[in-house]
Design a protein around this motif. Structure first.
Motif, PDB file in Angstrom:
ATOM      1  N   ILE A 240       9.598   3.037 -28.143  1.00  0.00           N
ATOM      2  CA  ILE A 240       9.879   2.094 -29.230  1.00  0.00           C
ATOM      3  C   ILE A 240      11.031   2.623 -30.081  1.00  0.00           C
ATOM      4  O   ILE A 240      11.904   1.865 -30.532  1.00  0.00           O
ATOM      5  N   THR A 241      11.050   3.943 -30.279  1.00  0.00           N
ATOM      6  CA  THR A 241      12.164   4.549 -31.026  1.00  0.00           C
ATOM      7  C   THR A 241      13.483   4.314 -30.314  1.00  0.00           C
ATOM      8  O   THR A 241      14.503   4.033 -30.957  1.00  0.00           O
ATOM      9  N   VAL A 242      13.472   4.421 -28.988  1.00  0.00           N
ATOM     10  CA  VAL A 242      14.689   4.146 -28.216  1.00  0.00           C
ATOM     11  C   VAL A 242      15.153   2.712 -28.460  1.00  0.00           C
ATOM     12  O   VAL A 242      16.352   2.453 -28.681  1.00  0.00           O
ATOM     13  N   LEU A 243      14.204   1.778 -28.420  1.00  0.00           N
ATOM     14  CA  LEU A 243      14.548   0.372 -28.634  1.00  0.00           C
ATOM     15  C   LEU A 243      15.111   0.143 -30.033  1.00  0.00           C
ATOM     16  O   LEU A 243      16.141  -0.528 -30.194  1.00  0.00           O
ATOM     17  N   LEU A 244      14.463   0.707 -31.046  1.00  0.00           N
ATOM     18  CA  LEU A 244      14.930   0.539 -32.418  1.00  0.00           C
ATOM     19  C   LEU A 244      16.316   1.155 -32.598  1.00  0.00           C
ATOM     20  O   LEU A 244      17.183   0.581 -33.276  1.00  0.00           O
ATOM     21  N   HIS A 245      16.502   2.325 -32.000  1.00  0.00           N
ATOM     22  CA  HIS A 245      17.802   2.992 -32.070  1.00  0.00           C
ATOM     23  C   HIS A 245      18.890   2.148 -31.413  1.00  0.00           C
ATOM     24  O   HIS A 245      20.007   2.021 -31.929  1.00  0.00           O
TER      25      HIS A 245
END
Length: 509
Positions: A240-245
């Protein structure tokens, strides 16, 4: 005609061989289409025909399709046996039904994978960081160095693999408790050598997170989730962090010239591919019907297609740099939200797991082949034509192989094999959602981004077994001290090919 016959032969043999190996051995991470590559490369030194060299890539690309389908089915399809034995038994006494079900799964997932990989290849093939180590290795062995020295190195690598496997067969019972992946050292070492020192830091980070951070998170969150459920939930938070980033960077660069040109390219691509899009809308409709026949709702079907397409980009990015990936671990990213949040019967979840495993595995395989074809200047349409033939061939024979497995061995054969399918079965039955673990994954993902931009590679390393990560790091670090490591590629390919041959021999032992 000869090329077509070779494609059908290799696809058929690979489907049966790799489905058996996936069920009966700890096959380890996917690295490349194993059986057909080994056969073709060992034949090449004895064949001088220019025609054979030009078509070796086509045979590898088409024949490998069956191998990947076999692996994916071996990792997922026996879950029907574990969770719904009566249903599975009814298929085995009705061979046409068994064959039709597998035929439908393979074609629906295969054409969806072709659809996604059609667009992903434009994005990845010419990215400067996307080296696709295993594609580069196979290309170098076939085309770059055809001197006798290259052949001698491959033979030496075969000897090294044979020696290692001989030792493992002798001492396996005493060492397996310490490192179940020990027999996969030749394969993992090959990948580490080809990928090189660039993977060392993110893999070390992933290793440290798995060894140290996960225990701390489990202690302070008081999580009661099982091992796999906990691991995938944590990594899902990191993803999810990858997506938000990614969304944050896309927003910051929304007016960037390169981004505008790329968006224009995709609009033009869809505009000039109306028939292509129409055909795949038909495939989506058939796939929806297949999944709904197992009890999945329309919402679940839409979610599954979206999740597979989202994950495929990140998986291809990992193999384009590292070269290996555990396909089955990424299927859990699709399955866990269904287990956690939707009241879906277990047969519907298994059906989606089989579909997702086939789709993601074939996308990885197709991208390997497209990069190899790009290096060898083989046209994309020609590769796709042969891949479609192999897809149909594997779809026709897969059901026959699974019927053979269930009848040639005793009724409890699947109880004694199907290690990964057992894990999927346990995950579906005992998964436990914990939002604290998910939030911990998001926080750790944010911290990693302050140290390196290679968060995806780090997630891949967290999902690997610690032993696998350790071997990768050690071998990759050694390459820093080797000049012109490309000249050693034939040796390492010989090690890789020899190890795969030994795994194949386990069918007959």
């Amino acid at each position: 005609m000869l090329m077509m016959a070779m494609s059908v032969l290799f696809s058929t043999l690979s489907t049966g061989m790799m489905s058996y190996l996936a069920m009966s051995t700890q096959l380890g991470p996917w690295v490349a289409p194993v059986f057909v590559v080994v056969c073709m490369v060992f034949v090449i030194p004895f064949v001088k025909s220019k025609w054979f060299y030009e078509h070796a890539v086509i045979t590898i690309a088409s024949g490998s399709v069956g191998g990947m389908i076999g692996i994916c089915l071996g990792l997922s399809f026996p879950s029907f046996y574990f969770l719904h034995k009566d249903l599975f038994d009814s298929w085995t006494v009705n061979p046409l039904k068994m064959c039709f079900i597998l035929f439908a799964f393979i074609l629906c997932a295969g054409f969806y994978a072709l659809f996604l990989s059609h667009f992903l290849r434009h994005y990845f093939l010419h990215q400067p960081y996307a080296k696709f180590p295993m594609s580069q290795l196979v290309y170098d062995v076939i085309f770059v160095d055809r001197q006798q020295k290259s052949h001698h190195q491959m033979v030496a690598g075969l000897g090294v693999a044979t020696l290692w496997n001989g030792i493992m067969m002798t001492v396996q019972s005493s060492l397996v408790m310490y490192a179940p992946q020990l027999h996969m050292v030749p394969l993992i070492s090959t990948v580490g050598f080809i990928a090189g020192v660039s993977i060392v830091f993110p893999v070390i980070l992933g290793f440290c997170i798995k060894i140290f951070i996960l225990d701390i998170v489990a202690f302070y969150t008081g999580s009661q989730a099982s091992g796999n459920s906990f691991l995938i939930t944590f990594c899902f938070g990191m993803l999810i962090t990858v997506l938000l980033h990614m969304l944050w960077h896309a927003w910051k660069k929304r007016k960037d010239v390169d981004v505008a040109q790329r968006n224009k390219y995709w609009r033009e691509k869809f505009k000039h591919s109306k028939f292509f899009v129409f055909v795949y809308l038909l495939i989506f409709s058939v796939s929806f019907g297949l999944l709904k026949s197992f009890g999945a709702s329309s919402l679940v079907c839409f979610y599954s297609f979206f999740a597979i397409s989202w994950l495929s980009k990140y998986m291809v990015e990992i193999i384009s740099v590292v070269g290996i990936i555990d396909v089955d671990n990424y299927v859990w990213f699709v399955i866990l939200p269904l287990v956690y949040n939707m009241a879906l019967a277990s047969d519907g979840i298994v059906a989606i797991a089989v579909f997702a495993m086939l789709s993601l595995g074939l996308i990885v395989d197709f991208m390997f082949s497209y990069k190899l074809a790009d290096l060898a200047n083989v046209s994309y349409p020609k590769i796709v034509r042969y891949q479609i033939v192999s897809l149909f061939c594997a779809a026709l024979v897969a059901g026959l192989f699974f019927l053979w497995f269930s009848r040639m061995w005793e009724a409890n054969y699947f109880e004694l094999s199907g290690f990964k399918a057992h894990e999927l079965d346990a995950l579906i039955q005992y998964a436990f959602y914990d939002y604290k673990v998910l939030l911990s994954g998001i926080v750790v993902g944010c911290l990693i981004l302050t140290m390196t931009s290679e968060l995806l590679l780090t997630i891949g390393a967290v999902l690997m077994a610690p032993f696998t990560s350790g071997v990768l790091v050690v071998v990759a670090a050694i390459t820093h001290f080797i000049k012109k490591k490309e000249k050693w590629y034939p040796l390492w390919f010989g090690i890789y090919a020899g190890h795969m041959l030994w795994l194949g021999l386990q069918i007959f032992i």
